[in-house]
Enzyme design. Sequence first.
Site, PDB file in Angstrom:
ATOM      1  N   HIS A   1       9.291  -1.164   3.342  1.00  0.00           N
ATOM      2  CA  HIS A   1       9.146  -1.270   4.796  1.00  0.00           C
ATOM      3  C   HIS A   1       9.058  -2.734   5.209  1.00  0.00           C
ATOM      4  O   HIS A   1       8.412  -3.545   4.555  1.00  0.00           O
ATOM      5  CB  HIS A   1       7.932  -0.491   5.319  1.00  0.00           C
ATOM      6  CG  HIS A   1       6.652  -0.783   4.585  1.00  0.00           C
ATOM      7  ND1 HIS A   1       6.355  -0.247   3.352  1.00  0.00           N
ATOM      8  CD2 HIS A   1       5.590  -1.557   4.909  1.00  0.00           C
ATOM      9  CE1 HIS A   1       5.175  -0.681   2.944  1.00  0.00           C
ATOM     10  NE2 HIS A   1       4.690  -1.490   3.873  1.00  0.00           N
TER      11      HIS A   1
ATOM     12  N   VAL B   1       0.837  -1.205   0.000  1.00  0.00           N
ATOM     13  CA  VAL B   1       0.000   0.000   0.000  1.00  0.00           C
ATOM     14  C   VAL B   1       0.871   1.254   0.000  1.00  0.00           C
ATOM     15  O   VAL B   1       0.626   2.193  -0.748  1.00  0.00           O
ATOM     16  CB  VAL B   1      -0.952  -0.021   1.224  1.00  0.00           C
ATOM     17  CG1 VAL B   1      -1.690   1.297   1.350  1.00  0.00           C
ATOM     18  CG2 VAL B   1      -1.936  -1.176   1.114  1.00  0.00           C
TER      19      VAL B   1
HETATM   20  P1  5GP Z   1       1.824  -2.469   3.247  1.00  0.00           P
HETATM   21  O1  5GP Z   1       2.243  -1.443   2.230  1.00  0.00           O
HETATM   22  O2  5GP Z   1       2.928  -3.438   3.583  1.00  0.00           O
HETATM   23  O3  5GP Z   1       0.555  -3.165   2.875  1.00  0.00           O
HETATM   24  O4  5GP Z   1       1.486  -1.753   4.590  1.00  0.00           O
HETATM   25  C1  5GP Z   1       1.628  -0.377   4.823  1.00  0.00           C
HETATM   26  C2  5GP Z   1       1.560  -0.185   6.320  1.00  0.00           C
HETATM   27  O5  5GP Z   1       1.819   1.182   6.607  1.00  0.00           O
HETATM   28  C3  5GP Z   1       0.182  -0.518   6.897  1.00  0.00           C
HETATM   29  O6  5GP Z   1       0.323  -1.497   7.911  1.00  0.00           O
HETATM   30  C4  5GP Z   1      -0.303   0.816   7.448  1.00  0.00           C
HETATM   31  O7  5GP Z   1      -1.015   0.680   8.637  1.00  0.00           O
HETATM   32  C5  5GP Z   1       0.972   1.590   7.651  1.00  0.00           C
HETATM   33  N1  5GP Z   1       0.805   3.029   7.512  1.00  0.00           N
HETATM   34  C6  5GP Z   1       0.220   3.662   6.466  1.00  0.00           C
HETATM   35  N2  5GP Z   1       0.242   5.002   6.656  1.00  0.00           N
HETATM   36  C7  5GP Z   1       0.856   5.208   7.856  1.00  0.00           C
HETATM   37  C8  5GP Z   1       1.194   6.381   8.604  1.00  0.00           C
HETATM   38  O8  5GP Z   1       0.919   7.526   8.219  1.00  0.00           O
HETATM   39  N3  5GP Z   1       1.833   6.194   9.790  1.00  0.00           N
HETATM   40  C9  5GP Z   1       2.154   4.946  10.252  1.00  0.00           C
HETATM   41  N4  5GP Z   1       2.776   4.890  11.420  1.00  0.00           N
HETATM   42  N5  5GP Z   1       1.872   3.819   9.575  1.00  0.00           N
HETATM   43  C10 5GP Z   1       1.221   3.942   8.390  1.00  0.00           C
END
Ligand code: 5GP
Length: 140
Positions: free
Chosen positions: A99, A94
């Site tokens: 990360h 997302v």
């Molecule tokens: P992925 O890209 O691996 O699916 O997950 C992205 C992660 O970033 C998600 O678990 C989401 O909760 C986290 N995330 C998205 N925006 C923010 C933000 O502004 N602050 C923090 N601390 N986490 C975020």
Amino acid sequence: MADCIFCKIVKGEIPSFKVYEDDTVFAFADINPISDGHTLIIPKKHAENIWEIPADDLAAIHRASKKVAAALKSSLNLDGVAVLQLNGRGVNQVVMHYHLHLIPHISGNPKFFMTDWELKPGNMDVIRKNAEKIASAIAA
Ligand code: 5GP
Ligand code: ZN
């Protein structure tokens, strides 16, 4: 990268709950945690995914994951940690800034959906062919 939410977190332009940082990496609490202590480790220099991130930054993230995982273990009542990292829309990445998720499993809680898949034996011929294809791509 100007529009990247995680670059803004590194620069302090968006607030976060910092857990750890060094010259290369930044670790902070996920705001939609799957469990208590759900932590993200990111490179300070923007890279979108595993194909783009320099090997040294990747190594620094994994070195930091040792520290963070040790701290999770000593500070939470956990019986496991899932280390998860998504690359590309097809697997639901997302935020397009690399990360590494560290997701503690708290003792007594239900199993995580993403670690509880059913083991079904594969076709050995297909498995072998795919392994050969990947091995030759590495050798090329
Ligand atoms: P992925 O890209 O691996 O699916 O997950 C992205 C992660 O970033 C998600 O678990 C989401 O909760 C986290 N995330 C998205 N925006 C923010 C933000 O502004 N602050 C923090 N601390 N986490 C975020
Ligand atoms: Zn970024």
